[in-house]
Design an enzyme around this catalytic site. Sequence first.
Site, mmCIF file in Angstrom:
data_model
loop_
_atom_site.group_PDB
_atom_site.id
_atom_site.type_symbol
_atom_site.label_atom_id
_atom_site.label_comp_id
_atom_site.label_asym_id
_atom_site.label_seq_id
_atom_site.Cartn_x
_atom_site.Cartn_y
_atom_site.Cartn_z
ATOM 1 N N GLU A 1 -9.505 3.600 2.057
ATOM 2 C CA GLU A 1 -8.975 3.789 0.705
ATOM 3 C C GLU A 1 -7.914 2.758 0.340
ATOM 4 O O GLU A 1 -7.730 2.444 -0.831
ATOM 5 C CB GLU A 1 -8.385 5.209 0.568
ATOM 6 C CG GLU A 1 -6.953 5.409 1.084
ATOM 7 C CD GLU A 1 -6.766 5.148 2.580
ATOM 8 O OE1 GLU A 1 -7.776 5.199 3.322
ATOM 9 O OE2 GLU A 1 -5.619 4.885 3.000
ATOM 10 N N ARG B 1 -7.649 -0.472 0.741
ATOM 11 C CA ARG B 1 -8.160 -1.681 0.091
ATOM 12 C C ARG B 1 -8.559 -1.429 -1.361
ATOM 13 O O ARG B 1 -8.547 -2.336 -2.177
ATOM 14 C CB ARG B 1 -9.323 -2.242 0.928
ATOM 15 C CG ARG B 1 -10.496 -1.319 1.048
ATOM 16 C CD ARG B 1 -11.442 -1.706 2.190
ATOM 17 N NE ARG B 1 -10.905 -1.361 3.511
ATOM 18 C CZ ARG B 1 -11.492 -1.643 4.666
ATOM 19 N NH1 ARG B 1 -12.649 -2.278 4.691
ATOM 20 N NH2 ARG B 1 -10.933 -1.298 5.809
ATOM 21 N N ASP C 1 -2.628 10.048 4.069
ATOM 22 C CA ASP C 1 -4.031 9.657 4.216
ATOM 23 C C ASP C 1 -4.752 10.630 5.139
ATOM 24 O O ASP C 1 -4.668 10.526 6.357
ATOM 25 C CB ASP C 1 -4.106 8.228 4.777
ATOM 26 C CG ASP C 1 -5.550 7.731 4.890
ATOM 27 O OD1 ASP C 1 -6.454 8.396 4.339
ATOM 28 O OD2 ASP C 1 -5.751 6.674 5.523
ATOM 29 N N ASP D 1 1.626 6.044 5.693
ATOM 30 C CA ASP D 1 0.632 5.147 5.108
ATOM 31 C C ASP D 1 1.123 4.484 3.810
ATOM 32 O O ASP D 1 0.375 3.780 3.140
ATOM 33 C CB ASP D 1 -0.690 5.908 4.884
ATOM 34 C CG ASP D 1 -1.915 5.026 5.039
ATOM 35 O OD1 ASP D 1 -1.803 3.945 5.655
ATOM 36 O OD2 ASP D 1 -2.983 5.420 4.541
ATOM 37 N N ASP E 1 -12.233 6.859 3.837
ATOM 38 C CA ASP E 1 -11.044 6.580 4.634
ATOM 39 C C ASP E 1 -10.645 5.103 4.548
ATOM 40 O O ASP E 1 -9.569 4.723 4.987
ATOM 41 C CB ASP E 1 -11.294 6.991 6.093
ATOM 42 C CG ASP E 1 -10.004 7.160 6.883
ATOM 43 O OD1 ASP E 1 -8.918 7.161 6.258
ATOM 44 O OD2 ASP E 1 -10.080 7.282 8.120
ATOM 45 N N LYS F 1 0.836 -1.215 0.000
ATOM 46 C CA LYS F 1 0.000 0.000 0.000
ATOM 47 C C LYS F 1 0.861 1.251 0.000
ATOM 48 O O LYS F 1 1.651 1.473 0.915
ATOM 49 C CB LYS F 1 -0.923 -0.019 1.225
ATOM 50 C CG LYS F 1 -1.702 1.290 1.450
ATOM 51 C CD LYS F 1 -2.658 1.183 2.638
ATOM 52 C CE LYS F 1 -3.273 2.529 2.997
ATOM 53 N NZ LYS F 1 -4.170 2.452 4.175
ATOM 54 N N LYS G 1 -10.259 12.415 8.610
ATOM 55 C CA LYS G 1 -9.788 11.970 9.922
ATOM 56 C C LYS G 1 -9.739 13.151 10.896
ATOM 57 O O LYS G 1 -9.578 14.295 10.465
ATOM 58 C CB LYS G 1 -8.357 11.413 9.799
ATOM 59 C CG LYS G 1 -8.248 10.082 9.098
ATOM 60 C CD LYS G 1 -6.788 9.636 9.049
ATOM 61 C CE LYS G 1 -6.626 8.303 8.339
ATOM 62 N NZ LYS G 1 -7.287 7.168 9.005
HETATM 63 N N1 BES Z 1 -4.330 4.203 6.989
HETATM 64 C C1 BES Z 1 -5.459 3.883 7.770
HETATM 65 C C2 BES Z 1 -5.178 2.827 8.833
HETATM 66 C C3 BES Z 1 -4.238 3.231 9.946
HETATM 67 C C4 BES Z 1 -4.727 3.773 11.114
HETATM 68 C C5 BES Z 1 -2.869 3.018 9.820
HETATM 69 C C6 BES Z 1 -3.849 4.127 12.132
HETATM 70 C C7 BES Z 1 -2.004 3.374 10.843
HETATM 71 C C8 BES Z 1 -2.498 3.920 11.997
HETATM 72 C C9 BES Z 1 -6.582 3.351 6.872
HETATM 73 O O1 BES Z 1 -6.617 3.885 5.590
HETATM 74 C C10 BES Z 1 -7.866 3.690 7.523
HETATM 75 O O2 BES Z 1 -8.142 4.854 7.639
HETATM 76 N N2 BES Z 1 -8.625 2.674 7.920
HETATM 77 C C11 BES Z 1 -9.871 2.878 8.563
HETATM 78 C C12 BES Z 1 -10.866 1.890 7.991
HETATM 79 C C13 BES Z 1 -12.273 2.135 8.423
HETATM 80 C C14 BES Z 1 -12.814 3.381 7.758
HETATM 81 C C15 BES Z 1 -13.105 0.926 8.046
HETATM 82 C C16 BES Z 1 -9.696 2.629 10.052
HETATM 83 O O3 BES Z 1 -8.979 1.709 10.422
HETATM 84 O O4 BES Z 1 -10.249 3.399 10.835
HETATM 85 ZN ZN ZN Z 2 -4.814 4.572 4.840
HETATM 86 MN MN MN Z 3 -7.704 5.700 5.500
#
Ligand code: BES
Ligand code: ZN
Ligand code: MN
Length: 498
Positions: A346, A348, A267, A285, A344, A262, A274
Amino acid sequence: MIVPKLAMTSTGVTEVAAEAVVIGITQDGDSVGLAPGAEAVDAAFGGELLAVLRTLGATGKPDEVVKVPTLGRLSAGMVVAAGLGKPGADGTVSAEQVRRAAGAAARGLTGVGRVVTTLSTVDLQAAVEGTVLGAYTFDSYKSESKNGTVSRVELASPADGTTKQHRATLKAATAIAEAVATARDLINTPPNDLYPASFAERAAGLGRAAGLEVEVLDEKALRKAGYGGILGVGVGSSRPPRLVRMRYRGPRPRAKVALVGKGITFDTGGISIKPATHMEEMTSDMSGAAAVVATVVLAARLKYPLEVVATVPMAENMPSGAAYRPGDVLTMYGGKTVEVLNTDAEGRLILADAIVRATEDDPDYLVETSTLTGAQIISLGRRTAGIMGSDDLRDRVAAVAKATGEGGWPMPLPEELRGDLDSKLADLANVTGHRWGSMLAAGIFLKEFVPEDLPWAHIDIAGPAYNNGSPWGYTGKGGTGVPVRTLAALLADFAENG
Ligand code: BES
Ligand code: ZN
Ligand code: MN
């Protein structure tokens, strides 16, 4: 990245021209003990080294570094005693204990140029990796760089093995540690300088220098080929997305391995934005991408008898008038449609495109890694990656992750979560409507894009990729380079066993 010069030494550790001698100390019951390799140093102290260390309060616990002036007893001006922790039941210490102690010692040696270590007599590879990674600093953005770190390391030879074997181990361990440092450099570069196009250029430069075939798809090429996931996520940024492909073809390959990582260079969450607190950490990220780029370059450097192809999607997830919205339906590479319920989620989306592209090469294995979910950190903490995928490969990756000391734990992909990704509009939605098992739901989403019979693994490194706490062992603040060593060990395993 500044990597110290490393060399095996045959000169006795008490005579080598160095400013410091690193020795290992252990936690033996209530008392501190000397690790193998420290005998000559102890003799130079008239057998009183442990007494001196005890007086200074040394216990041998992990991350402890105690410095003792030598006052002319040996050629180096100080002894640096690094805690290995408790020996195992058989009285020996593990490679990871050596790696961490070597790392803590290296972190404690700022301002010291030339060092000799005896930890290499316990485990040469671990001592090299720990020393190089512990000495790692990233000060490209400081107007004045501080006291340099260690510039030269002499390694005392292990008792067993030949000089030729030691040299080969040193060479491989140095290459592996440098690959980790390469990943760290990419992660630590701030998002105003590392964005999809500049990241692609850096990856391509590293790849070409290592003799890899490199292909970079820009936004026009992505549009033409129908990469709807990468384009959908990237469209909100003034810095358009990229897809980088790097191919290493080794001599008489035993297996064909697809790596996917990824590469979200920042992000924000997009329209599903966020919170501001700690958003700056989302510069990391792209850690999965950094790891696979560093690993495919390493594969070439170590000439693994494999074919390795890295497929690396890169995009910046921004909110803007052009950004994708919750409610949009994207047509992914290969034709599946996805309803975006949360911008968010994104990672996947760009990974699905990359996975489909990677499987067109007909690989024997597919290994993908990403900072995919906050839920990984909730479930397993900041240091243990979540490993999902097809049962056998998942368990093989988990075993390798454990052996390298990076750690990681096998996690399931519960079937019942698939229904929660159903969309009223499209083939599937990018999130479930609930918080339960979010790390696993992300894995289930990815699984939809992997051919049924292909062994695959997904390594969620949301926590392990980035250290936002204090330094420990060989891990400083910022990008850690996890899971480069796991991927390297996995490739070595494929090279040996197919
Ligand atoms: N990049 C984030 C995941 C992340 C969070 C990495 C904290 C490192 C530290 C990812 O893109 C994300 O935002 N995931 C969301 C998914 C949710 C919207 C289903 C999450 O984990 O909150
Ligand atoms: Zn992310
Ligand atoms: Mn995200």
